[in-house]
Design an enzyme around this catalytic site. Structure first.
Site, PDB file in Angstrom:
ATOM      1  N   ASP A  76     -20.048  20.452 -43.478  1.00 58.57           N
ATOM      2  CA  ASP A  76     -20.593  19.105 -43.243  1.00 58.57           C
ATOM      3  C   ASP A  76     -21.149  19.058 -41.831  1.00 58.57           C
ATOM      4  OD1 ASP A  76     -19.583  18.263 -45.606  1.00 58.57           O
ATOM      5  OD2 ASP A  76     -17.620  17.160 -45.131  1.00 58.57           O
ATOM      6  N   GLY A  77     -20.751  19.792 -40.796  1.00 60.00           N
ATOM      7  CA  GLY A  77     -21.374  19.756 -39.677  1.00 60.00           C
ATOM      8  C   GLY A  77     -22.859  20.363 -39.854  1.00 60.00           C
ATOM      9  N   ARG A  81     -26.346  18.255 -39.248  1.00 58.74           N
ATOM     10  CA  ARG A  81     -27.483  18.673 -38.353  1.00 58.74           C
ATOM     11  C   ARG A  81     -28.765  18.294 -38.885  1.00 58.74           C
ATOM     12  NH1 ARG A  81     -29.060  24.212 -37.798  1.00 58.74           N
ATOM     13  NH2 ARG A  81     -27.039  24.803 -38.563  1.00 58.74           N
ATOM     14  N   ASN A 150     -22.690   9.380 -40.439  1.00 54.73           N
ATOM     15  CA  ASN A 150     -21.244   9.244 -40.398  1.00 54.73           C
ATOM     16  C   ASN A 150     -20.539   8.365 -39.348  1.00 54.73           C
ATOM     17  OD1 ASN A 150     -20.651  10.928 -42.463  1.00 54.73           O
ATOM     18  ND2 ASN A 150     -19.553  12.440 -41.116  1.00 54.73           N
ATOM     19  N   ASP A 151     -20.796   8.286 -38.031  1.00 61.85           N
ATOM     20  CA  ASP A 151     -20.016   7.407 -37.122  1.00 61.85           C
ATOM     21  C   ASP A 151     -20.619   7.722 -35.613  1.00 61.85           C
ATOM     22  OD1 ASP A 151     -19.115   9.851 -36.098  1.00 61.85           O
ATOM     23  OD2 ASP A 151     -17.382   9.724 -37.706  1.00 61.85           O
ATOM     24  N   LYS A 178      -7.304  -1.808 -25.311  1.00 61.14           N
ATOM     25  CA  LYS A 178      -7.117  -0.557 -24.694  1.00 61.14           C
ATOM     26  C   LYS A 178      -6.566   0.513 -25.328  1.00 61.14           C
ATOM     27  CE  LYS A 178      -4.983  -0.685 -20.339  1.00 61.14           C
ATOM     28  NZ  LYS A 178      -3.643  -0.901 -19.490  1.00 61.14           N
ATOM     29  N   ASP A 180      -7.631   5.266 -26.416  1.00 61.44           N
ATOM     30  CA  ASP A 180      -8.477   6.597 -26.122  1.00 61.44           C
ATOM     31  C   ASP A 180      -9.869   6.228 -26.456  1.00 61.44           C
ATOM     32  OD1 ASP A 180      -6.241   7.716 -25.076  1.00 61.44           O
ATOM     33  OD2 ASP A 180      -5.924   9.025 -27.039  1.00 61.44           O
ATOM     34  N   GLN A 250     -21.665  14.682 -31.749  1.00 64.35           N
ATOM     35  CA  GLN A 250     -22.711  15.288 -30.900  1.00 64.35           C
ATOM     36  C   GLN A 250     -22.455  14.156 -29.627  1.00 64.35           C
ATOM     37  OE1 GLN A 250     -23.817  18.471 -30.892  1.00 64.35           O
ATOM     38  NE2 GLN A 250     -22.679  18.369 -32.949  1.00 64.35           N
TER      39      GLN A 250
END
Length: 294
Positions: A76-77, A81, A150-151, A178, A180, A250
């Site tokens: 998937d990466g 790309r 995707n996101d 608040k 991460d 990325q």
């Protein structure tokens, strides 16, 4: 959702994107290139890769504009790309899984030439997927624009403190959280980082996106689903000095309290090549063991 047939004229230009670190993908890329050339197609190696023997390097805008199909050999990466390399062009991607999960690259490595034969015979269909668009403003001036399949993620990165973020929908305050970080996922991306962070699975035809907090410091902070014709915006408060802004895995820039991130549906759709009988729920069961009680 439209299911237009993919029709390729003989002599059309086809680009290959392959997983650089996998010998199997490199070997298969050479075999696919030979197969396509034998069938009368012009074969290119997409940018940012070592050129496959017997193919041309797609280096110029003119060459990329002439591409009619991109074949992805990897995970998937690698697929993402390939999406980035298109820079918004309405060119379909045909993915073969030579990585790990392979949710976007839905066809397995053993079926490469069977699927290619169906593709060249016009037996495959095109399925559009919505994309996301982000615009980053600093003191009212645009300093970056990005499209993602995707996101988009806003996260604290290596900093030890949680980030405080205000979320707005159509200029109305939704919440101040608040955490991460935050994930804004399309239906395609709902089965990626969003799912790992506890977000819902969205059907790929759903005209929505989801905002999922990552490790929020509140039991009342939950994923929110929005119609994708709405504009969302995110702004760090003054106590949060920096955050990372990430597009499809990325990192693209850092954010400060002077920045505003505005998110909408992209004006571009992404086109996936699938078999006519492709079943999304079968894919969920096969790849994610969805509904598996064992």
């Amino acid at each position: 959702m439209a299911k237009d047939k993919l029709v390729l004229e003989e002599g059309s230009s086809i680009a290959l994107v392959y997983r650089l670190e996998t010998a199997q993908a490199v070997t298969m890329a050479k075999k696919v290139a030979d197969y396509l050339k034998d069938h009368g197609f012009a074969v290119y190696t997409a940018p940012e890769q070592k050129v496959i023997p017997g193919t041309k390097a797609a280096k110029t805008k003119k060459q990329m504009d002439e591409i009619k199909l991109v074949i992805v050999l990897g995970g998937d990466g690698t697929y993402l790309r390939g999406v980035r390399l298109l820079e918004g062009r309405s060119v379909p991607l045909l993915g073969f899984n030579m990585g790990f999960l392979g949710f976007l690259t839905a066809h397995n490595a053993e079926s490469v030439f069977d699927i290619l034969e169906k593709t060249l015979a016009g037996k495959m269909v095109l399925r559009p997927r919505s994309m996301l668009f982000a615009k980053i403003l600093r003191k009212g001036k645009v300093r970056g624009e990005y499209h993602a399949l995707n996101d988009f993620v806003i996260e604290r990165g290596s900093m030890s403190q949680l980030i405080n973020t205000a979320i707005y929908s159509e200029k109305f305050l939704v919440s101040e959280v608040k955490a991460d970080g935050f994930i804004v996922a399309s239906p395609s991306g709902s089965t990626a980082y969003n799912l790992a962070a506890g977000g819902p699975i969205l059907h790929p035809e759903s005209p929505v996106f989801v905002v999922t907090p990552v490790a929020p410091h509140s039991l009342t902070s939950r994923p929110l689903i929005f119609p994708d014709d709405r504009e969302l915006s995110f702004k760090l408060d003054g106590k949060t000095q920096k955050a990372h802004f990430i597009m499809d895995g990325q990192k693209v820039t850092e954010l400060t309290a002077d920045d505003e991130v505005i998110l909408t549906r992209s004006c571009y759709d992404h086109w996936m090549v699938r078999e006519a009988n492709h079943n999304y729920f079968h894919l969920l069961r096969e790849k994610l063991k969805f509904g598996d009680r064992n």
